[in-house]
Design a protein around this motif. Structure first.
Motif, PDB file in Angstrom:
ATOM      1  N   ASP A 238      37.572  40.967  38.183  1.00 33.32           N
ATOM      2  CA  ASP A 238      38.546  40.149  38.914  1.00 33.32           C
ATOM      3  C   ASP A 238      37.987  39.750  40.285  1.00 33.32           C
ATOM      4  O   ASP A 238      38.059  38.582  40.679  1.00 33.32           O
ATOM      5  CB  ASP A 238      39.856  40.946  39.074  1.00 33.32           C
ATOM      6  CG  ASP A 238      40.994  40.109  39.604  1.00 33.32           C
ATOM      7  OD1 ASP A 238      40.990  38.876  39.371  1.00 33.32           O
ATOM      8  OD2 ASP A 238      41.903  40.674  40.238  1.00 33.32           O
TER       9      ASP A 238
ATOM     10  N   HIS B 174      37.160  36.099  41.809  1.00 36.14           N
ATOM     11  CA  HIS B 174      37.723  35.578  43.055  1.00 36.14           C
ATOM     12  C   HIS B 174      36.622  34.918  43.904  1.00 36.14           C
ATOM     13  O   HIS B 174      36.822  33.848  44.469  1.00 36.14           O
ATOM     14  CB  HIS B 174      38.406  36.690  43.858  1.00 36.14           C
ATOM     15  CG  HIS B 174      39.623  37.228  43.181  1.00 36.14           C
ATOM     16  ND1 HIS B 174      40.225  38.404  43.548  1.00 36.14           N
ATOM     17  CD2 HIS B 174      40.361  36.743  42.150  1.00 36.14           C
ATOM     18  CE1 HIS B 174      41.272  38.632  42.770  1.00 36.14           C
ATOM     19  NE2 HIS B 174      41.375  37.636  41.910  1.00 36.14           N
TER      20      HIS B 174
ATOM     21  N   HIS C  53      42.165  31.681  36.744  1.00 32.50           N
ATOM     22  CA  HIS C  53      43.422  32.385  36.987  1.00 32.50           C
ATOM     23  C   HIS C  53      44.589  31.672  36.314  1.00 32.50           C
ATOM     24  O   HIS C  53      45.505  32.304  35.808  1.00 32.50           O
ATOM     25  CB  HIS C  53      43.661  32.596  38.482  1.00 32.50           C
ATOM     26  CG  HIS C  53      42.928  33.793  39.002  1.00 32.50           C
ATOM     27  ND1 HIS C  53      41.576  33.790  39.187  1.00 32.50           N
ATOM     28  CD2 HIS C  53      43.362  35.048  39.296  1.00 32.50           C
ATOM     29  CE1 HIS C  53      41.204  34.990  39.602  1.00 32.50           C
ATOM     30  NE2 HIS C  53      42.257  35.766  39.673  1.00 32.50           N
TER      31      HIS C  53
ATOM     32  N   HIS D 173      45.182  41.788  33.792  1.00 38.60           N
ATOM     33  CA  HIS D 173      44.610  40.671  34.540  1.00 38.60           C
ATOM     34  C   HIS D 173      43.080  40.582  34.441  1.00 38.60           C
ATOM     35  O   HIS D 173      42.535  39.538  34.078  1.00 38.60           O
ATOM     36  CB  HIS D 173      45.059  40.776  36.005  1.00 38.60           C
ATOM     37  CG  HIS D 173      44.620  39.635  36.848  1.00 38.60           C
ATOM     38  ND1 HIS D 173      45.066  38.345  36.647  1.00 38.60           N
ATOM     39  CD2 HIS D 173      43.768  39.578  37.902  1.00 38.60           C
ATOM     40  CE1 HIS D 173      44.509  37.547  37.537  1.00 38.60           C
ATOM     41  NE2 HIS D 173      43.706  38.267  38.306  1.00 38.60           N
TER      42      HIS D 173
HETATM   43 FE   LIG Z   1      42.581  37.761  40.122  1.00 39.64          FE
END
Ligand SMILES: [Fe+2]
Length: 362
Positions: free
Chosen positions: A183, A187, A252, A266
């Motif tokens: 994740d 980002h 996302h 996620h």
């Molecule tokens: Fe994220």
């Protein structure tokens, strides 16, 4: 950002500086079991701050979690909220703050800048290196009935302080390290190529990418590597700052419905979609990704980068251009080996090494 091993012990002092006498700690059962929540509570108590704990946050926090925490806040009247845990705990703290400070229901804050009233100060103590929630102003809260993930963002919902204590991230399960790491990487990559990217966001994305790309493999190989853990945590927080200044992208957007409909966590959802989005975006914006990779293209990329700057500055880049004779190189190498500073080189260098370096520069 307060950064370093053991910094969680400064929590009480930092909360005191924000004028708090009563705190609500928002966390989850895993963090309680790991002992991190109690360590934070103890630090608060040492500073004379009356503290209660809400420890029922779940993965992908919902409006139900927020409502339960809110009820506790109403009984206790905290002057500060402390989120200890992963993105779920930090986001839930933000959610509780929205409702405690401004009233209404979570849906009222879906979007950007919906908070009218001032909000309580908050401190984040992330125990994963991933979401970057500690450095950005969005809370992702799912509607308990529809399962729709609501992004509720407001500058007032930013944490005043983020305590980055890498020791806390060592205890996370390997799976969490992997998921949150993916994740965080996403980002850095997504923020780097948004339409809204700015010189400020690019700085954070780039630094985040450098830290994360270099250290993700290391923490996967050796979970106890504190140096790599530190870099990951800092990288994830910088990526959060990148989000704050650039927003995210298609990965996302594609991942959230997977979570909403199938409960795919996620990081997993991100991992599924990111490679495809990179290829998709890369067909048009390949040069942007390439720029970023240059930063980590190992030493070659960095060396080329520096060489370009040297060239741009109009300076010569070859020894031969400066009148150095090839026959003198062995002597120069022998002299270089005697220099005091050569011992500080991270890689030991002997005369043949130094000669080789000269030859390459010739
Ligand atoms: Fe994220």
């Amino acid at each position: 950002m307060v950064f370093g091993p053991g910094k969680i012990d400064a929590l009480g002092e930092l909360a005191g500086e924000l004028g708090a006498r009563r705190a609500l700690v928002v966390t989850d059962p895993g963090i309680v079991a790991a002992g991190h929540a109690e360590r934070g509570m103890a630090a608060l108590r040492r500073a004379g701050i009356e503290t209660v704990m809400f420890d029922a946050v779940g993965e992908n926090p919902t409006t139900a979690h927020v409502d339960t925490g809110l009820a506790l806040a109403k009984r206790h009247s905290p002057e500060i909220l402390v989120g200890i845990g992963g993105g779920s705990s930090m986001d839930c703290a933000k959610g509780i703050n929205f409702l405690y400070s401004g009233g209404g229901r979570m849906q009222d804050y879906w979007g950007i800048g919906k908070a009218i009233k001032p909000m309580l100060p908050m401190i984040a103590v992330p125990t994963t290196a991933g979401t970057g929630s500690e450095t950005q102003s969005f809370a992702l809260i799912s509607d308990a009935e529809t399962h729709v993930k609501m992004a509720c963002g407001d500058r007032k919902a930013s944490f005043r302080v983020a305590i980055l204590d890498p020791v806390l991230t060592v205890s996370q399960p390997a799976r969490v390290t992997a998921l949150t790491g993916v994740d965080a990487l996403a980002h850095a990559l997504e923020t780097y190529v948004t339409k809204t990217r700015t010189p400020l966001s690019l700085s954070f994305s780039r630094e985040a990418w450098l830290l994360l790309a270099e250290n993700f493999g290391r923490v996967l190989d050796d979970p106890a590597d504190l140096e790599a853990r530190s870099a990951m945590q800092l990288g994830a927080s910088f990526a959060g700052l990148a989000i704050e200044n650039s927003m995210l992208g298609a990965t996302h957007a594609l991942a959230n419905p997977l979570t909403a409909h199938y409960g795919i966590v996620h990081g997993q959802a991100i991992g599924l979609m990111l490679p495809h989005v990179i290829r998709f975006n890369g067909a048009r914006f390949g040069a942007w990704y390439h720029d970023l990779l240059e930063g980590t293209g190992g030493t070659n990329g960095l060396a080329r980068f520096v060489a370009t700057l040297v060239h741009k500055a109009g300076l010569p880049s070859k020894l031969a251009e400066c009148g150095v004779e090839r026959t003198k190189l062995p002597q120069l190498a022998a002299d270089a080996a005697k220099q005091w500073t050569s011992q500080f080189n991270p890689r030991a260098v002997d005369v043949p090494d130094l000669l080789g370096l000269y030859e390459e520069a010739f």
